[in-house]
Design an enzyme around this catalytic site. Structure first.
Site, PDB file in Angstrom:
ATOM      1  N   GLU A   1     -45.202  -1.386  45.018  1.00 15.00           N
ATOM      2  CA  GLU A   1     -45.933  -0.180  45.454  1.00 15.00           C
ATOM      3  C   GLU A   1     -45.341   1.086  44.827  1.00 15.00           C
ATOM      4  O   GLU A   1     -45.152   2.105  45.500  1.00 15.00           O
ATOM      5  CB  GLU A   1     -45.906  -0.055  46.989  1.00 15.00           C
ATOM      6  CG  GLU A   1     -46.396  -1.277  47.731  1.00 15.00           C
ATOM      7  CD  GLU A   1     -47.911  -1.385  47.822  1.00 15.00           C
ATOM      8  OE1 GLU A   1     -48.620  -0.652  47.081  1.00 15.00           O
ATOM      9  OE2 GLU A   1     -48.384  -2.214  48.605  1.00 15.00           O
TER      10      GLU A   1
ATOM     11  N   GLN B   1     -46.521   3.281  43.077  1.00 12.54           N
ATOM     12  CA  GLN B   1     -47.374   4.495  43.086  1.00 12.54           C
ATOM     13  C   GLN B   1     -46.989   5.445  44.214  1.00 12.54           C
ATOM     14  O   GLN B   1     -47.382   6.607  44.201  1.00 12.54           O
ATOM     15  CB  GLN B   1     -48.867   4.129  43.163  1.00 12.54           C
ATOM     16  CG  GLN B   1     -49.376   3.679  44.516  1.00 12.54           C
ATOM     17  CD  GLN B   1     -49.053   2.227  44.840  1.00 12.54           C
ATOM     18  OE1 GLN B   1     -48.480   1.506  44.043  1.00 12.54           O
ATOM     19  NE2 GLN B   1     -49.437   1.792  46.030  1.00 12.54           N
TER      20      GLN B   1
ATOM     21  N   CYS C   1     -69.691  -9.537  45.151  1.00 11.90           N
ATOM     22  CA  CYS C   1     -70.462 -10.397  44.244  1.00 11.90           C
ATOM     23  C   CYS C   1     -69.647 -11.507  43.588  1.00 11.90           C
ATOM     24  O   CYS C   1     -70.213 -12.342  42.894  1.00 11.90           O
ATOM     25  CB  CYS C   1     -71.132  -9.545  43.164  1.00 11.90           C
ATOM     26  SG  CYS C   1     -69.968  -8.956  41.931  1.00 11.90           S
TER      27      CYS C   1
ATOM     28  N   CYS D   1     -69.924  -2.933  41.798  1.00 10.87           N
ATOM     29  CA  CYS D   1     -70.037  -2.813  43.257  1.00 10.87           C
ATOM     30  C   CYS D   1     -69.149  -1.716  43.841  1.00 10.87           C
ATOM     31  O   CYS D   1     -69.297  -1.375  45.017  1.00 10.87           O
ATOM     32  CB  CYS D   1     -69.682  -4.147  43.920  1.00 10.87           C
ATOM     33  SG  CYS D   1     -70.764  -5.504  43.443  1.00 10.87           S
TER      34      CYS D   1
END
Ligand code: ADP
Ligand code: ZN
Length: 206
Positions: free
Chosen positions: A90, A92, A149, A181
């Site tokens: 993590e 970020q 999808c 999507c």
């Protein structure tokens, strides 16, 4: 990259959306280093209290012990200079100080393995990941599976209303979506849901 001459350090970055297997991949690489009897230290930001605060746990329940830190300076303060392999999950959330720290550690001969989200809930580059990708020696982009999808998914779809960059959570608050999507505008997401519900209603009436 698993062969080097002498004590050369390097930076590996694993990035992609949520649920794409970044933590799994990070844990896999760190486990192999442990099996090779290398000294390993693992860090993650303290804000993600979803599971345990002394472990990285993947969505598939792979685990490894880790140290919680608030930023790169805090990570540096907790570094054991004897560590040969340094893992970060993590990234970020650890701030721009991570860029300089990663380069300095690699220059000192450490293997630095960094995992993190490359884009945020709006699909924008999530700093400092772009900079870490630029200074990396090796990168891997991971893809999830689109929950709408089934196509390969590069986006993290936020399902709850918030303009905050950081909203910590997992299943139910976020899902993986493909390029088609992905819907960063949550008002449109609600319309999508309404029309799906209406379509289901029409099927039920028939
Ligand atoms: P990340 O660190 O990228 O969020 P993790 O390594 O924690 O990902 O979890 C990856 C695991 O999440 C997969 O192996 C799978 O078991 C699970 N998973 C849940 N939802 C999805 C999805 N939409 N696509 C792929 N894997 C998913
Ligand atoms: Zn899709």
């Amino acid at each position: 990259m698993n062969f080097t001459k002498g004590n050369i350090g390097w930076i590996e970055v694993v990035c992609g959306p949520m649920f794409s297997g970044k933590s799994e991949e990070l844990i896999r690489r760190l486990r192999r280093a442990e099996i090779a009897r290398q000294r390993v230290q693992v860090f993650k930001p303290g804000l993600d209290q979803r599971y345990a605060d002394d472990q990285i746990i993947s969505h598939s329940d792979f685990k490894i012990a880790s140290i919680c830190v608030k930023d790169a300076a805090d990570m540096e303060a907790h570094l054991d200079l004897r560590s040969e392999v340094i893992g970060v999950d993590e990234a970020q959330f650890l701030g721009n100080g991570m860029i300089d720290l990663a380069v300095r550690l690699a220059d000192m001969g450490k293997r630095v393995i960094i995992a993190g989200l490359d884009t945020d809930y709006l699909g924008r580059p999530f700093h400092p990941m772009p900079e870490l990708l630029a200074v990396a020696d090796e990168i891997q982009k991971t893809l999830a599976i689109c929950m709408q999808c089934g196509n390969p998914a590069k986006h993290t779809q936020r399902l709850v209303e918030s303009q905050e960059l950081v909203v910590v959570g997992a299943a139910g608050m976020y899902e993986a979506r493909c390029r088609r999507c992905f819907e960063p505008n949550l008002a449109n997401l609600q319309k999508q849901r309404d029309s799906a519900t209406a379509a289901l209603g029409r099927v039920a009436v028939k």
